[in-house]
Scaffold this active site. Sequence first.
Site, PDB file in Angstrom:
ATOM      1  N   LYS A 163       0.593  -1.371   0.029  1.00 50.14           N
ATOM      2  CA  LYS A 163       0.004   0.077   0.151  1.00 50.14           C
ATOM      3  C   LYS A 163       0.837   1.216   0.002  1.00 50.14           C
ATOM      4  CE  LYS A 163      -1.372   2.177   3.470  1.00 50.14           C
ATOM      5  NZ  LYS A 163      -1.931   2.834   4.700  1.00 50.14           N
ATOM      6  N   ASN A 164       1.856   1.282   0.996  1.00 51.80           N
ATOM      7  CA  ASN A 164       2.581   2.572   1.103  1.00 51.80           C
ATOM      8  C   ASN A 164       3.702   2.870  -0.101  1.00 51.80           C
ATOM      9  OD1 ASN A 164       1.547   3.205   3.274  1.00 51.80           O
ATOM     10  ND2 ASN A 164       3.148   2.585   4.748  1.00 51.80           N
ATOM     11  N   ARG A 185      -4.369  11.194   4.005  1.00 48.40           N
ATOM     12  CA  ARG A 185      -3.154  12.067   4.406  1.00 48.40           C
ATOM     13  C   ARG A 185      -2.277  11.876   3.017  1.00 48.40           C
ATOM     14  NH1 ARG A 185      -1.094  14.493   8.373  1.00 48.40           N
ATOM     15  NH2 ARG A 185       1.183  13.983   7.252  1.00 48.40           N
ATOM     16  N   CYS A 240      -4.642  13.539  12.523  1.00 41.94           N
ATOM     17  CA  CYS A 240      -4.421  12.077  12.060  1.00 41.94           C
ATOM     18  C   CYS A 240      -4.420  11.455  13.434  1.00 41.94           C
ATOM     19  CB  CYS A 240      -3.283  11.837  11.327  1.00 41.94           C
ATOM     20  SG  CYS A 240      -2.645  10.337  11.141  1.00 41.94           S
ATOM     21  N   ILE A 286       3.779  18.611   7.839  1.00 41.33           N
ATOM     22  CA  ILE A 286       4.172  18.492   6.589  1.00 41.33           C
ATOM     23  C   ILE A 286       5.610  19.568   6.239  1.00 41.33           C
ATOM     24  CG2 ILE A 286       2.313  17.213   5.500  1.00 41.33           C
ATOM     25  CD1 ILE A 286       1.819  20.164   4.208  1.00 41.33           C
ATOM     26  N   LEU A 326       8.658  19.440   6.457  1.00 38.27           N
ATOM     27  CA  LEU A 326       9.924  18.871   5.652  1.00 38.27           C
ATOM     28  C   LEU A 326       9.495  18.710   4.344  1.00 38.27           C
ATOM     29  CD1 LEU A 326      10.894  16.106   8.321  1.00 38.27           C
ATOM     30  CD2 LEU A 326      11.812  18.646   8.030  1.00 38.27           C
ATOM     31  N   ASP A 332       5.153   0.715  11.787  1.00 42.37           N
ATOM     32  CA  ASP A 332       3.962  -0.007  11.375  1.00 42.37           C
ATOM     33  C   ASP A 332       3.746  -1.487  11.684  1.00 42.37           C
ATOM     34  OD1 ASP A 332       3.197   2.354   9.994  1.00 42.37           O
ATOM     35  OD2 ASP A 332       3.402   1.659   8.001  1.00 42.37           O
ATOM     36  N   ILE A 360       8.898   7.139  16.432  1.00 40.10           N
ATOM     37  CA  ILE A 360       8.647   7.864  15.212  1.00 40.10           C
ATOM     38  C   ILE A 360       7.553   8.716  15.283  1.00 40.10           C
ATOM     39  CG2 ILE A 360       8.095   7.257  12.740  1.00 40.10           C
ATOM     40  CD1 ILE A 360      10.700   6.321  13.393  1.00 40.10           C
TER      41      ILE A 360
HETATM   42  C1  UD1 Z   1       4.937   6.651   6.044  1.00 46.34           C
HETATM   43  C2  UD1 Z   1       4.049   5.511   6.000  1.00 46.34           C
HETATM   44  C3  UD1 Z   1       3.388   5.135   7.349  1.00 46.34           C
HETATM   45  C4  UD1 Z   1       4.772   4.937   8.063  1.00 46.34           C
HETATM   46  C5  UD1 Z   1       5.675   6.036   8.220  1.00 46.34           C
HETATM   47  C6  UD1 Z   1       6.973   5.863   9.201  1.00 46.34           C
HETATM   48  C7  UD1 Z   1       3.010   6.061   4.000  1.00 46.34           C
HETATM   49  C8  UD1 Z   1       1.928   6.496   2.949  1.00 46.34           C
HETATM   50  N1  UD1 Z   1       2.797   6.083   5.116  1.00 46.34           N
HETATM   51  O1  UD1 Z   1       4.174   7.939   6.558  1.00 46.34           O
HETATM   52  O2  UD1 Z   1       2.647   3.934   7.241  1.00 46.34           O
HETATM   53  O3  UD1 Z   1       3.994   4.761   9.360  1.00 46.34           O
HETATM   54  O4  UD1 Z   1       6.168   6.462   7.125  1.00 46.34           O
HETATM   55  O5  UD1 Z   1       7.599   4.796   8.565  1.00 46.34           O
HETATM   56  O6  UD1 Z   1       3.900   5.766   3.361  1.00 46.34           O
HETATM   57  N2  UD1 Z   1       7.706  14.674  10.161  1.00 46.34           N
HETATM   58  C9  UD1 Z   1       7.815  15.953  10.445  1.00 46.34           C
HETATM   59  N3  UD1 Z   1       7.686  16.898   9.333  1.00 46.34           N
HETATM   60  C10 UD1 Z   1       7.251  16.420   8.150  1.00 46.34           C
HETATM   61  C11 UD1 Z   1       7.219  15.068   7.871  1.00 46.34           C
HETATM   62  C12 UD1 Z   1       7.326  14.074   8.842  1.00 46.34           C
HETATM   63  O7  UD1 Z   1       8.137  16.293  11.495  1.00 46.34           O
HETATM   64  O8  UD1 Z   1       7.192  17.343   7.051  1.00 46.34           O
HETATM   65  C13 UD1 Z   1       7.848  13.677  11.157  1.00 46.34           C
HETATM   66  C14 UD1 Z   1       6.721  12.685  11.419  1.00 46.34           C
HETATM   67  O9  UD1 Z   1       5.871  13.476  12.369  1.00 46.34           O
HETATM   68  C15 UD1 Z   1       7.073  11.681  12.288  1.00 46.34           C
HETATM   69  C16 UD1 Z   1       8.282  11.478  11.288  1.00 46.34           C
HETATM   70  O10 UD1 Z   1       8.665  12.789  10.990  1.00 46.34           O
HETATM   71  O11 UD1 Z   1       7.601  12.056  13.504  1.00 46.34           O
HETATM   72  C17 UD1 Z   1       8.260  10.375  10.488  1.00 46.34           C
HETATM   73  O12 UD1 Z   1       7.192  10.494   9.671  1.00 46.34           O
HETATM   74  P1  UD1 Z   1       7.112   9.954   7.953  1.00 46.34           P
HETATM   75  O13 UD1 Z   1       8.267   9.330   7.826  1.00 46.34           O
HETATM   76  O14 UD1 Z   1       7.169  11.275   7.128  1.00 46.34           O
HETATM   77  O15 UD1 Z   1       5.702   9.418   7.722  1.00 46.34           O
HETATM   78  P2  UD1 Z   1       4.829   9.132   6.556  1.00 46.34           P
HETATM   79  O16 UD1 Z   1       5.281   9.374   5.523  1.00 46.34           O
HETATM   80  O17 UD1 Z   1       3.853  10.179   6.961  1.00 46.34           O
END
Ligand code: UD1
Length: 344
Positions: free
Chosen positions: A22-23, A99, A123, A130, A132, A313, A335
């Site tokens: 899925k991801n 998301r 969420c 977002i 980053l 996950d 995470i």
């Molecule tokens: C993706 C996966 C999710 C998985 C996660 C971590 C998808 C659709 N989802 O989610 O299933 O649990 O990776 O492996 O692929 N963060 C920031 N700023 C940002 C983006 C992220 O601070 O702009 C932080 C988040 O709050 C979190 C960490 O970075 O603490 C990791 O998040 P991220 O790897 O971005 O997760 P997703 O891509 O949302």
Amino acid sequence: MDKLIIRGGKRLSGTIPISGAKNAALTLIPCALLTEEAVTLRNLPRLADIDGFQHLMTQFGVSHTIPGKRPEDFGRNVTLEAMRITSSVAPYDLVRKMRASILVLGPLLARTGEATVSLPGGCAIGNRPIDLHLKALEAFGAQIELAQGYVKAIAPDGGLPGGDFDFPVVSVGATENALMAAVLCNGTSRLINAAREPEIVDLCNLLGAMGAEIEGIGTSELTIHGVKKLHGATYRVMPDRIEAGSYACAAAITGGEVRLEGADAGDMGSTLHALRNIGVEVETDKLGVNVAARGPLKAHNLTTAPFPGLATDMQAQLMSLLTRAEGTSVLKETIFENRFMHVP
Ligand code: UD1
């Protein structure tokens, strides 16, 4: 309301085919926005999120056709064609349901020079900002504005120049968005401390098949030489390592024995290592993974981390398994700040 009715007390055993990831699918689908030509994805999982993302793509003028199936195909196949992008706006109504919709920001911006995407909002597993995603696009030369709950990203005339971005935190989604924008930048971009999850490798492989030039695939430093145009491709989505790991835990909880047909042990190292330490027998081969829980389960301490560490996950499923183990296990989540909601 939907409900699941579970009648327990049975040992889970047998063979189960593993779906496409899925991801991975959620980042491969928006790649179709990067080219006028058709992108065919094979082995898509049968999930509401995938249907939702395909629906979102129609918003931008992307057409879908179903190219037919071969007897060996387990998942779904779809051909996406974005000959012309008719809108570069992702509205709140569609984004709020999923998301991952934020992953259209990079490719729309790179292809059309602008993108307007609703902020995803809260969420269940934490704040999930977002920032980053936006900072990486800014590093490539985009101008970002936030207004009325929307992100508007604009490229300079002539397109995004490209640039370097050093991620202060490893982010899967932000790495994906940045990659999908960087491939069409005018110059070379570097992503430092990039995520190296297998789904990122799958994304790089599809982009490569479309004509992108990416170095360092599978490492935390990616160098992307922008190209003027990408072309179509046919690509098979990788197997879902989380689905496979979940079935492994479910079987082990019941003292069962399963074959995870099509699972890729190479992507599941930390989960399989944890299962073995807990006392579950694991055998791997090129075509799948066998898991059997024959003896007593042992306590084991686990900490989630970005790949190649233990996937967040998999944390809830492994915790469920550890409730059946002898002794005390300690699980640490690094995470997401709110990912123990299964505990109560
Ligand atoms: C993706 C996966 C999710 C998985 C996660 C971590 C998808 C659709 N989802 O989610 O299933 O649990 O990776 O492996 O692929 N963060 C920031 N700023 C940002 C983006 C992220 O601070 O702009 C932080 C988040 O709050 C979190 C960490 O970075 O603490 C990791 O998040 P991220 O790897 O971005 O997760 P997703 O891509 O949302």
